[in-house]
Motif scaffolding. Sequence first.
Motif, PDB file in Angstrom:
ATOM      1  N   PRO A 221       0.862  -1.173   0.000  1.00 48.37           N
ATOM      2  CA  PRO A 221       0.000   0.000   0.000  1.00 48.37           C
ATOM      3  C   PRO A 221       0.903   1.229   0.000  1.00 48.37           C
ATOM      4  N   VAL A 222       0.447   2.260  -0.658  1.00 52.00           N
ATOM      5  CA  VAL A 222       1.282   3.464  -0.772  1.00 52.00           C
ATOM      6  C   VAL A 222       0.503   4.648  -0.204  1.00 52.00           C
ATOM      7  N   THR A 223       1.068   5.295   0.804  1.00 55.50           N
ATOM      8  CA  THR A 223       0.399   6.413   1.463  1.00 55.50           C
ATOM      9  C   THR A 223       1.135   7.707   1.137  1.00 55.50           C
ATOM     10  N   PRO A 224       0.407   8.753   0.755  1.00 62.73           N
ATOM     11  CA  PRO A 224       1.086  10.043   0.555  1.00 62.73           C
ATOM     12  C   PRO A 224       1.511  10.620   1.909  1.00 62.73           C
ATOM     13  N   ALA A 225       2.695  11.203   1.962  1.00 59.23           N
ATOM     14  CA  ALA A 225       3.206  11.741   3.232  1.00 59.23           C
ATOM     15  C   ALA A 225       2.306  12.834   3.789  1.00 59.23           C
ATOM     16  N   THR A 226       1.736  13.647   2.905  1.00 54.52           N
ATOM     17  CA  THR A 226       0.789  14.694   3.327  1.00 54.52           C
ATOM     18  C   THR A 226      -0.348  14.716   2.305  1.00 54.52           C
ATOM     19  N   GLY A 227      -1.302  15.579   2.535  1.00 54.49           N
ATOM     20  CA  GLY A 227      -2.410  15.697   1.592  1.00 54.49           C
ATOM     21  C   GLY A 227      -2.072  16.560   0.376  1.00 54.49           C
ATOM     22  N   SER A 228      -0.819  17.010   0.274  1.00 52.85           N
ATOM     23  CA  SER A 228      -0.485  17.921  -0.833  1.00 52.85           C
ATOM     24  C   SER A 228      -0.663  17.213  -2.172  1.00 52.85           C
ATOM     25  N   GLU A 229      -0.895  18.023  -3.187  1.00 56.21           N
ATOM     26  CA  GLU A 229      -1.096  17.452  -4.521  1.00 56.21           C
ATOM     27  C   GLU A 229       0.125  16.664  -4.979  1.00 56.21           C
ATOM     28  N   ASP A 231       2.330  15.099  -3.148  1.00 56.22           N
ATOM     29  CA  ASP A 231       2.456  13.817  -2.456  1.00 56.22           C
ATOM     30  C   ASP A 231       1.410  12.819  -2.955  1.00 56.22           C
ATOM     31  N   GLN A 232       0.223  13.328  -3.226  1.00 55.50           N
ATOM     32  CA  GLN A 232      -0.814  12.422  -3.740  1.00 55.50           C
ATOM     33  C   GLN A 232      -0.454  11.904  -5.123  1.00 55.50           C
ATOM     34  N   ASP A 233       0.145  12.759  -5.918  1.00 52.27           N
ATOM     35  CA  ASP A 233       0.563  12.310  -7.245  1.00 52.27           C
ATOM     36  C   ASP A 233       1.687  11.272  -7.114  1.00 52.27           C
ATOM     37  N   ALA A 234       2.580  11.492  -6.148  1.00 56.73           N
ATOM     38  CA  ALA A 234       3.657  10.521  -5.926  1.00 56.73           C
ATOM     39  C   ALA A 234       3.059   9.160  -5.554  1.00 56.73           C
ATOM     40  N   ALA A 235       2.052   9.177  -4.683  1.00 58.08           N
ATOM     41  CA  ALA A 235       1.434   7.915  -4.258  1.00 58.08           C
ATOM     42  C   ALA A 235       0.749   7.222  -5.439  1.00 58.08           C
ATOM     43  N   ARG A 236       0.074   7.973  -6.263  1.00 59.56           N
ATOM     44  CA  ARG A 236      -0.569   7.391  -7.450  1.00 59.56           C
ATOM     45  C   ARG A 236       0.474   6.726  -8.353  1.00 59.56           C
ATOM     46  N   ARG A 237       1.600   7.418  -8.547  1.00 55.44           N
ATOM     47  CA  ARG A 237       2.649   6.892  -9.438  1.00 55.44           C
ATOM     48  C   ARG A 237       3.260   5.596  -8.891  1.00 55.44           C
ATOM     49  N   THR A 296       5.480   5.081   2.353  1.00 57.21           N
ATOM     50  CA  THR A 296       4.957   6.441   2.500  1.00 57.21           C
ATOM     51  C   THR A 296       5.809   7.315   1.583  1.00 57.21           C
ATOM     52  N   VAL A 297       5.154   8.065   0.720  1.00 57.02           N
ATOM     53  CA  VAL A 297       5.922   8.749  -0.317  1.00 57.02           C
ATOM     54  C   VAL A 297       5.643  10.245  -0.377  1.00 57.02           C
ATOM     55  N   SER A 298       6.617  10.936  -0.907  1.00 55.89           N
ATOM     56  CA  SER A 298       6.521  12.379  -1.022  1.00 55.89           C
ATOM     57  C   SER A 298       6.920  12.810  -2.438  1.00 55.89           C
ATOM     58  N   GLY A 299       6.194  13.755  -2.963  1.00 57.17           N
ATOM     59  CA  GLY A 299       6.506  14.239  -4.305  1.00 57.17           C
ATOM     60  C   GLY A 299       7.390  15.467  -4.274  1.00 57.17           C
ATOM     61  N   HIS A 323      11.759  11.187  -9.062  1.00 54.42           N
ATOM     62  CA  HIS A 323      11.758  12.295  -8.097  1.00 54.42           C
ATOM     63  C   HIS A 323      11.071  11.934  -6.783  1.00 54.42           C
ATOM     64  N   VAL A 324      10.342  10.830  -6.772  1.00 52.85           N
ATOM     65  CA  VAL A 324       9.556  10.504  -5.576  1.00 52.85           C
ATOM     66  C   VAL A 324      10.478  10.116  -4.428  1.00 52.85           C
ATOM     67  N   GLY A 325      10.185  10.659  -3.240  1.00 51.31           N
ATOM     68  CA  GLY A 325      10.956  10.317  -2.051  1.00 51.31           C
ATOM     69  C   GLY A 325      10.185   9.325  -1.197  1.00 51.31           C
ATOM     70  N   PHE A 326      10.910   8.441  -0.544  1.00 55.39           N
ATOM     71  CA  PHE A 326      10.296   7.468   0.365  1.00 55.39           C
ATOM     72  C   PHE A 326      10.603   7.921   1.780  1.00 55.39           C
ATOM     73  N   VAL A 327       9.560   8.245   2.526  1.00 54.74           N
ATOM     74  CA  VAL A 327       9.801   8.843   3.840  1.00 54.74           C
ATOM     75  C   VAL A 327       9.418   7.870   4.944  1.00 54.74           C
ATOM     76  N   ASN A 328       9.972   8.142   6.103  1.00 54.13           N
ATOM     77  CA  ASN A 328       9.715   7.308   7.255  1.00 54.13           C
ATOM     78  C   ASN A 328       8.280   7.522   7.734  1.00 54.13           C
ATOM     79  N   GLY A 329       7.530   6.451   7.795  1.00 54.01           N
ATOM     80  CA  GLY A 329       6.139   6.556   8.227  1.00 54.01           C
ATOM     81  C   GLY A 329       5.978   6.447   9.730  1.00 54.01           C
ATOM     82  N   GLY A 330       7.113   6.346  10.445  1.00 58.76           N
ATOM     83  CA  GLY A 330       7.058   6.382  11.902  1.00 58.76           C
ATOM     84  C   GLY A 330       6.731   5.052  12.557  1.00 58.76           C
ATOM     85  N   ARG A 331       6.832   3.951  11.833  1.00 60.97           N
ATOM     86  CA  ARG A 331       6.543   2.647  12.436  1.00 60.97           C
ATOM     87  C   ARG A 331       7.858   1.951  12.782  1.00 60.97           C
ATOM     88  N   PRO A 332       7.787   0.941  13.657  1.00 63.11           N
ATOM     89  CA  PRO A 332       9.010   0.170  13.930  1.00 63.11           C
ATOM     90  C   PRO A 332       9.508  -0.488  12.644  1.00 63.11           C
TER      91      PRO A 332
END
Length: 463
Positions: A221-229, A231-237, A296-299, A323-332
């Motif tokens: 599953p791919v979650t956008p890091a924030t609700g920004s456009e 980040d959402q585009d990064a998650a779609r990609r 968890t991804v960021s555009g 260009h997409v970044g993979f960010v820490n989602g804060g889980r173990p």
Amino acid sequence: MFPTGFVWGAATSAYQIEGALTADGRGRSIWDTFCSQDGRIVGGDNAETAIDHYNRYRDDVKLMADLGLTAYRFSVSWPRIQPDGSGAYNAKGLDFYKRLVDELLSYGIDPWLTLYHWDLPQALEEAGGWPSRDTSKRFADFAATVHAELGDRVRHWSTVNEPWCSAFLGYASGEHAPGRREPAAALRAAHHLNLAHGLAVQAMRAQNADSQIGGCVNVYPVTPATGSEADQDAARRIDGLQNRFFLDALLKGAYPEDVLADLSHLSDMEFIQDGDLATIAAPLDMLLINYYSRFTVSGAPGGAASAAAAPTDSGSPWIGSEHVGFVNGGRPVTSMGWEVDGSGLYEMLRRIADEYPRVPLYISENGAAYDDLIGEDGTVHDPERVSYIDAHLRICHSAIESGIPLQGYFAWSLMDNFEWAWGYGKRFGLVYVDYETQARTMKSSALWYADTIRHGGLLSRAQ
Ligand code: FCB
């Protein structure tokens, strides 16, 4: 409690365990070549001995019986069976798998055979590898021969393990064999891996209607890091390239339009020929799902590549979305740096059950690497792995309760083994392997899994 008949399995793959790379007429694979190149594998490790399963398979099957497994998922090595990937077959290579299967059957363990788990014959890579359409045809011939030889005793067949990895780690980031960094070639490879799957399904179906045949995908599953456009585009990609490019092709017979648009600068897609998608979407008896983690991804520029970090110098596997970044989602995280997130497994199962034609589902890989140590008393205590598997099995259970047609679970992996570019440093096994002596020791997770299987369900929540 799990339903009666639920498949309790564990998985391995040929290259990661067998060793014996020059025994009995085996040909070279792309991984042999890759391991011989400087800087490809952490610590300069190679799989020449691996865990010597080629010679120790009887003991290993005995371990599976002690665990109470009802099924074992393994792969066959293409260059062991057909050294050059075309032309002559090697009877001694086939015999090894016949002996293995007979041994499994003698204990009542159901063999689940994967035809391709990444060890392409080197000769086929020299002829172009997966970017070449001919490789798909070679694979279908290989599948037909293995199926003709073993179809009398193996009922469950799967084609290509995780085509995403073969295509994009092999030909785009170069962190897997053959180590090429050619985004346009990687896209062709992805299509030809899908085509190879479809052609192999056709070839096997033509021989034996009783075989249960599936494809195998790795989903996140791919979650956008924030609700920004962005980040959402990064998650779609990322979702498009990781999940939909394969699920849509195999189960719906179409590539997602948005993904093709993301990649249109790389190719005019002329390699997708008329009829290919119908071949790829040949009806399946089951879908094999490998699940490890969530992304968890960021555009936005500058996102760290933590979730997808490669162990050695490499490019990006995310063609068209570099260009997409993979960010820490804060889980173990596990020792791979992969975030532990069972809810993502539910999310993907729900989505596959709801958005695609219904087909029986199996978790064909799930598990975690931790830095296991063998104690002075000879035991290996791995509570984190117990809790990882326990949590994911609970998710499987709720999936079944909510009507998702999930019918079995294979832990990755039965034994510690050669973890590709990471070498021997990452231990995924239920069984600990001492790489010096090849001694096998059941970790506490193996003992716990055996209890779970014996009971047919989870006892109390693991700590
Ligand atoms: C999967 C592979 C398997 C193993 C696990 C950890 O992607 O199929 O061989 O490497 O990851």
